[in-house]
Design a protein around this motif. Sequence first.
Motif, PDB file in Angstrom:
ATOM      1  N   GLN A 195     -11.496  -0.142  -1.281  1.00  0.00           N
ATOM      2  CA  GLN A 195     -10.103   0.254  -1.446  1.00  0.00           C
ATOM      3  C   GLN A 195      -9.381   1.076  -0.179  1.00  0.00           C
ATOM      4  O   GLN A 195      -8.268   0.513   0.319  1.00  0.00           O
ATOM      5  CB  GLN A 195      -9.892   1.113  -2.677  1.00  0.00           C
ATOM      6  CG  GLN A 195      -8.643   1.376  -2.911  1.00  0.00           C
ATOM      7  CD  GLN A 195      -8.453   2.341  -4.190  1.00  0.00           C
ATOM      8  OE1 GLN A 195      -9.437   2.597  -4.966  1.00  0.00           O
ATOM      9  NE2 GLN A 195      -7.369   2.620  -4.492  1.00  0.00           N
ATOM     10  N   GLY A 196     -10.256   1.913   0.560  1.00  0.00           N
ATOM     11  CA  GLY A 196      -9.912   2.246   1.386  1.00  0.00           C
ATOM     12  C   GLY A 196      -9.644   1.552   2.784  1.00  0.00           C
ATOM     13  O   GLY A 196      -8.643   1.684   3.379  1.00  0.00           O
ATOM     14  N   LYS A 197     -10.387   0.513   2.905  1.00  0.00           N
ATOM     15  CA  LYS A 197     -10.227  -0.285   3.871  1.00  0.00           C
ATOM     16  C   LYS A 197      -8.988  -1.151   3.848  1.00  0.00           C
ATOM     17  O   LYS A 197      -8.525  -1.410   4.850  1.00  0.00           O
ATOM     18  CB  LYS A 197     -11.426  -1.334   4.006  1.00  0.00           C
ATOM     19  CG  LYS A 197     -13.050  -0.608   4.684  1.00  0.00           C
ATOM     20  CD  LYS A 197     -14.114  -1.476   4.324  1.00  0.00           C
ATOM     21  CE  LYS A 197     -15.469  -0.709   4.664  1.00  0.00           C
ATOM     22  NZ  LYS A 197     -16.580  -1.809   4.387  1.00  0.00           N
ATOM     23  N   ALA A 198      -8.755  -1.565   2.320  1.00  0.00           N
ATOM     24  CA  ALA A 198      -7.666  -2.464   2.044  1.00  0.00           C
ATOM     25  C   ALA A 198      -6.385  -1.684   2.770  1.00  0.00           C
ATOM     26  O   ALA A 198      -5.262  -2.005   3.125  1.00  0.00           O
ATOM     27  CB  ALA A 198      -7.568  -2.795   0.906  1.00  0.00           C
ATOM     28  N   VAL A 199      -6.296  -0.456   2.113  1.00  0.00           N
ATOM     29  CA  VAL A 199      -5.232   0.380   2.195  1.00  0.00           C
ATOM     30  C   VAL A 199      -4.935   0.559   3.723  1.00  0.00           C
ATOM     31  O   VAL A 199      -3.791   0.802   4.368  1.00  0.00           O
ATOM     32  CB  VAL A 199      -5.115   1.576   1.654  1.00  0.00           C
ATOM     33  CG1 VAL A 199      -3.975   2.724   1.999  1.00  0.00           C
ATOM     34  CG2 VAL A 199      -5.289   1.486   0.173  1.00  0.00           C
ATOM     35  N   ALA A 200      -6.088   0.901   4.531  1.00  0.00           N
ATOM     36  CA  ALA A 200      -5.886   1.402   6.100  1.00  0.00           C
ATOM     37  C   ALA A 200      -5.326  -0.004   6.625  1.00  0.00           C
ATOM     38  O   ALA A 200      -4.358   0.399   7.945  1.00  0.00           O
ATOM     39  CB  ALA A 200      -7.291   1.844   6.580  1.00  0.00           C
ATOM     40  N   ARG A 201      -5.848  -1.219   6.482  1.00  0.00           N
ATOM     41  CA  ARG A 201      -5.175  -2.306   7.231  1.00  0.00           C
ATOM     42  C   ARG A 201      -3.960  -2.873   6.724  1.00  0.00           C
ATOM     43  O   ARG A 201      -3.277  -3.144   7.362  1.00  0.00           O
ATOM     44  CB  ARG A 201      -6.382  -3.403   7.171  1.00  0.00           C
ATOM     45  CG  ARG A 201      -5.946  -4.541   7.779  1.00  0.00           C
ATOM     46  CD  ARG A 201      -7.239  -5.522   8.087  1.00  0.00           C
ATOM     47  NE  ARG A 201      -7.052  -6.862   8.828  1.00  0.00           N
ATOM     48  CZ  ARG A 201      -7.952  -7.628   9.326  1.00  0.00           C
ATOM     49  NH1 ARG A 201      -9.074  -7.377   9.128  1.00  0.00           N
ATOM     50  NH2 ARG A 201      -7.394  -8.670  10.018  1.00  0.00           N
ATOM     51  N   TRP A 202      -3.852  -3.007   5.312  1.00  0.00           N
ATOM     52  CA  TRP A 202      -2.424  -3.591   4.799  1.00  0.00           C
ATOM     53  C   TRP A 202      -1.484  -2.572   4.124  1.00  0.00           C
ATOM     54  O   TRP A 202      -0.658  -3.019   3.673  1.00  0.00           O
ATOM     55  CB  TRP A 202      -2.869  -4.615   3.994  1.00  0.00           C
ATOM     56  CG  TRP A 202      -4.005  -5.474   4.450  1.00  0.00           C
ATOM     57  CD1 TRP A 202      -5.343  -5.606   4.162  1.00  0.00           C
ATOM     58  CD2 TRP A 202      -3.601  -6.398   5.602  1.00  0.00           C
ATOM     59  NE1 TRP A 202      -5.733  -6.642   4.734  1.00  0.00           N
ATOM     60  CE2 TRP A 202      -4.937  -7.022   5.697  1.00  0.00           C
ATOM     61  CE3 TRP A 202      -2.404  -6.842   6.091  1.00  0.00           C
ATOM     62  CZ2 TRP A 202      -4.863  -8.235   6.951  1.00  0.00           C
ATOM     63  CZ3 TRP A 202      -2.490  -7.754   7.164  1.00  0.00           C
ATOM     64  CH2 TRP A 202      -3.812  -8.367   7.278  1.00  0.00           C
ATOM     65  N   GLY A 203      -1.836  -1.302   3.932  1.00  0.00           N
ATOM     66  CA  GLY A 203      -1.111  -0.204   3.022  1.00  0.00           C
ATOM     67  C   GLY A 203       0.511  -0.380   3.485  1.00  0.00           C
ATOM     68  O   GLY A 203       1.361   0.131   2.847  1.00  0.00           O
ATOM     69  N   SER A 204       0.956  -0.848   4.860  1.00  0.00           N
ATOM     70  CA  SER A 204       2.336  -0.782   5.251  1.00  0.00           C
ATOM     71  C   SER A 204       2.932  -1.925   4.822  1.00  0.00           C
ATOM     72  O   SER A 204       4.143  -1.908   4.703  1.00  0.00           O
ATOM     73  CB  SER A 204       2.345  -0.939   6.757  1.00  0.00           C
ATOM     74  OG  SER A 204       1.845  -2.160   7.262  1.00  0.00           O
ATOM     75  N   LEU A 205       2.328  -2.856   3.932  1.00  0.00           N
ATOM     76  CA  LEU A 205       2.658  -3.858   3.557  1.00  0.00           C
ATOM     77  C   LEU A 205       3.530  -3.740   2.106  1.00  0.00           C
ATOM     78  O   LEU A 205       2.890  -3.131   1.322  1.00  0.00           O
ATOM     79  CB  LEU A 205       2.007  -5.192   3.619  1.00  0.00           C
ATOM     80  CG  LEU A 205       1.579  -6.030   4.717  1.00  0.00           C
ATOM     81  CD1 LEU A 205       0.620  -7.116   4.363  1.00  0.00           C
ATOM     82  CD2 LEU A 205       2.683  -6.588   5.252  1.00  0.00           C
ATOM     83  N   PRO A 206       4.577  -4.546   1.676  1.00  0.00           N
ATOM     84  CA  PRO A 206       5.245  -3.954   0.683  1.00  0.00           C
ATOM     85  C   PRO A 206       4.486  -4.829  -0.721  1.00  0.00           C
ATOM     86  O   PRO A 206       3.956  -5.876  -0.540  1.00  0.00           O
ATOM     87  CB  PRO A 206       6.764  -4.346   0.556  1.00  0.00           C
ATOM     88  CG  PRO A 206       6.650  -5.539   1.584  1.00  0.00           C
ATOM     89  CD  PRO A 206       5.521  -5.228   2.544  1.00  0.00           C
ATOM     90  N   GLY A 207       4.822  -4.320  -1.917  1.00  0.00           N
ATOM     91  CA  GLY A 207       4.041  -5.299  -3.149  1.00  0.00           C
ATOM     92  C   GLY A 207       2.741  -5.274  -3.051  1.00  0.00           C
ATOM     93  O   GLY A 207       1.953  -6.478  -3.875  1.00  0.00           O
ATOM     94  N   HIS A 259      -7.184  -1.399  -6.482  1.00  0.00           N
ATOM     95  CA  HIS A 259      -8.003  -0.599  -7.295  1.00  0.00           C
ATOM     96  C   HIS A 259      -9.500  -0.511  -7.210  1.00  0.00           C
ATOM     97  O   HIS A 259      -9.892  -1.893  -7.010  1.00  0.00           O
ATOM     98  CB  HIS A 259      -7.444  -0.885  -8.862  1.00  0.00           C
ATOM     99  CG  HIS A 259      -6.099  -0.765  -8.974  1.00  0.00           C
ATOM    100  ND1 HIS A 259      -5.400   0.432  -9.249  1.00  0.00           N
ATOM    101  CD2 HIS A 259      -5.092  -1.659  -8.983  1.00  0.00           C
ATOM    102  CE1 HIS A 259      -4.380   0.444  -9.428  1.00  0.00           C
ATOM    103  NE2 HIS A 259      -3.729  -0.835  -9.426  1.00  0.00           N
ATOM    104  N   THR A 260     -10.050   0.363  -7.681  1.00  0.00           N
ATOM    105  CA  THR A 260     -11.818   0.213  -7.615  1.00  0.00           C
ATOM    106  C   THR A 260     -11.888   0.178  -8.901  1.00  0.00           C
ATOM    107  O   THR A 260     -11.845   1.099  -9.751  1.00  0.00           O
ATOM    108  CB  THR A 260     -12.271   1.479  -6.942  1.00  0.00           C
ATOM    109  OG1 THR A 260     -11.769   1.295  -5.402  1.00  0.00           O
ATOM    110  CG2 THR A 260     -13.900   1.373  -7.197  1.00  0.00           C
TER     111      THR A 260
END
Length: 213
Positions: free
Chosen positions: A83-95, A99-100
């Motif tokens: 989850q942290g990796k996903a948010v760090a890389r793609w968190g700026s994208l909308p929609g 979840h873990t």
Amino acid sequence: MEVVAAWERYAQGRTPRREVNSAGARTWLNWTQYPDHGPDESILGDVQGRTVLELGCGTGCNLAHLSTLGAMCTGVDIAPSQQGKAVARWGSLPGLAFHTAEVTDYLSRTEGSFDVVLSIFGPVWFTDPERLLPLVRRRLSPGGVLAFSHKPPTAGTRPVGRPGEAKAVTRWDHTPEEWSALLASSGYSDIKAEVVPPPAGKDAGTLLVRAYT
């Protein structure tokens, strides 16, 4: 929990997806185990404005691509670090939301519905289908699609419950025919299950399945 620890070890050993593919794209969807090979997201139909759930989303690269096409995306992964990796890389994208959770727990407690559910070498391969498929169907909107891929079973392997690469992880190595029967018995229709041939020089293809509510 042993299975969580197994997937976390797997996640820690994974190499991050490269920044661009061979076409120079920064986001893309890849159903097979080979880079730049096989069908793309078009097998899901037009995803703009649709709700998408990915089971076993990893670091979110596939969902990020669908988000750029206008989908509203939710990803679930059992490994806590993903989850942290996903948010760090793609968190700026909308929609996009990540979840873990273990997928059957998530599907049992969520109140949402989805137009598309996908799993790419993910939990559909590693969860008892007699439990998982009905749960997915209950969360799919009318006319919604379930699509998933994994390696096809090889000669001499047991089709159900064969131990996987990670300790405590079990695979359900079904053939296209077996998946079609399981999906039909769970109430899915318009089922298509096939093996995508591998690229030149490779031996193993990819089993790709689609089914609708």
